[in-house]
Design an enzyme around this catalytic site. Sequence first.
Site, PDB file in Angstrom:
ATOM      1  CB  THR A 243      48.522  32.628  45.219  1.00  0.00           C
ATOM      2  OG1 THR A 243      47.110  32.544  45.087  1.00  0.00           O
ATOM      3  CG2 THR A 243      48.909  32.870  46.655  1.00  0.00           C
ATOM      4  NE  ARG A 271      38.418  29.835  48.543  1.00  0.00           N
ATOM      5  CZ  ARG A 271      39.661  29.856  48.091  1.00  0.00           C
ATOM      6  NH1 ARG A 271      40.269  31.001  47.859  1.00  0.00           N
ATOM      7  NH2 ARG A 271      40.322  28.739  47.867  1.00  0.00           N
ATOM      8  N   GLY A 273      40.734  31.293  51.346  1.00  0.00           N
ATOM      9  CA  GLY A 273      41.474  30.095  50.971  1.00  0.00           C
ATOM     10  C   GLY A 273      42.564  29.833  51.988  1.00  0.00           C
ATOM     11  CG  ASP A 274      46.088  28.012  50.405  1.00  0.00           C
ATOM     12  OD1 ASP A 274      45.422  28.773  49.665  1.00  0.00           O
ATOM     13  OD2 ASP A 274      47.150  27.476  50.032  1.00  0.00           O
ATOM     14  CB  THR A 294      50.581  29.128  44.711  1.00  0.00           C
ATOM     15  OG1 THR A 294      51.463  28.286  43.974  1.00  0.00           O
ATOM     16  CG2 THR A 294      51.363  30.315  45.249  1.00  0.00           C
ATOM     17  N   GLY A 295      47.952  27.283  44.900  1.00  0.00           N
ATOM     18  CA  GLY A 295      47.197  26.170  44.320  1.00  0.00           C
ATOM     19  C   GLY A 295      45.861  26.005  45.015  1.00  0.00           C
ATOM     20  N   GLY A 297      43.493  25.896  47.445  1.00  0.00           N
ATOM     21  CA  GLY A 297      43.561  26.333  48.836  1.00  0.00           C
ATOM     22  C   GLY A 297      42.858  25.407  49.804  1.00  0.00           C
TER      23      GLY A 297
HETATM   24  N1  ASP Z   1      45.745  29.179  47.010  1.00  0.00           N
HETATM   25  C1  ASP Z   1      44.894  30.241  46.497  1.00  0.00           C
HETATM   26  C2  ASP Z   1      43.538  30.137  47.127  1.00  0.00           C
HETATM   27  O1  ASP Z   1      43.047  29.040  47.294  1.00  0.00           O
HETATM   28  C3  ASP Z   1      44.742  30.235  45.028  1.00  0.00           C
HETATM   29  C4  ASP Z   1      45.994  30.222  44.221  1.00  0.00           C
HETATM   30  O2  ASP Z   1      47.055  29.850  44.713  1.00  0.00           O
HETATM   31  O3  ASP Z   1      45.952  30.613  43.068  1.00  0.00           O
HETATM   32  O4  ASP Z   1      42.928  31.160  47.378  1.00  0.00           O
END
Ligand code: ASP
Length: 415
Positions: A243, A271, A273-274, A294-295, A297
Amino acid sequence: MTFSRRDFVKTSVLGAVVAKVGAPAALAEVPAQDHNAETAAPKHPVIICAHVGYPYVEAAYAFLKGGGDTLDAAIRVVKGPEDDPNVDTVGLGGLPNEEGVVELDACCMHGPTRRAGSVGAVRNIKNVSMVAKAVFEHTGHVMLVGEGAERFAVAMGFPRENLLTDRSRKIWLLWKEFNSDRDWWGPGMADPHWLPPAPDAKPQAELWRDRIEQLRQRAADLGIEPDFQMAAVRRVLFPSTGTIHCSVLNEKGEMSGITTTSGLAFKLPGRCGDSPVIGAGCYTDQDVGSAGATGSGEENIKVAGAHSIVENMRHGMSPQEAGMDALKRIVRNYNSDMTKLHYMDMTYYILRKDGAYAGVCLWEGSSAGHPHRFVVHDGTLRYQVATPLLKGFSQEWPPIPTVPEELKKDSVYLK
Ligand code: ASP
């Protein structure tokens, strides 16, 4: 910033006036929130972003120095990877959901005009970062999702295209086959190469080596080119994360932030995410600063990460303290259970209005020698290592017992 009794009286009186006659002229009475009183004005523009944005930051910085808008500069950073079919974590070529359909998420905030736009689970449109901006420019809404967001994008002139590249489609097929022990995907027993399920007696590490070799063979059967086969296997075992968040500050102290993603690989359709959630994946307050994530979510949504960080800075924390506090809230949500926490990770990108910045993360990285890094340009473009809250490395979910050396060596990103 302290809120004096006089300010309180002014605001209360104003509230009464506005409630009665809705008179906008009275707004002049509201004391402005002036953080410049506490923090020096920026000496130069600053761009901070996730590492995937690196190749595009120099040009965005030049655009900013030439007087370009902060959000348009941020879009320049994230549009490059959105357009690149070889980056499989955003835009065109992003890894699809469990049904093989690419669904993209993005949101942005424009500090100077205090506007926000967001789109979630968008199919067939690659530049969702720009669609998120179009939402606030051309509608009275903040967030559009799914089919409605796609139709809005088409109405705005964004081309509809198939976002599933041949490579992403083959990685998805490989993933289906990897998970096909208990379903009908993958070659059946009539296939000459079919092998019975491995006997349980074998040691775990050996089972995994066999399984990985079978996967590599399957990648070859699917027509994945030899020098990408192990990379494809890696994407199935450790679905890539990439991300992009980007926060931007110009010389005038104006700020914007943006986040774009294809989300978790092989997620459930629909779905979000964040990344498209204002206050989680991205938050910018022109008075204070900008932050993004990022991470994992789902974990970030539960702590409203980006918003919590900006609020922490508003109340006097440094960018690093503000980010660490948000990470501690994630740890708190799991009662500090390290077994569970090892299966998640989070990186925050934080930029304060005076140009101070930080990158913080839950774990050091995914393995030794691969720390979480972020990109900064404040006159000099460089990578910096993010500061971890916890010592150690995150693990993949679902867990795998042993990671063979050849997988560890393989680069996470396409060459
Ligand atoms: N934060 C992103 C999500 O949950 C994923 C990512 O950062 O790689 O969709």
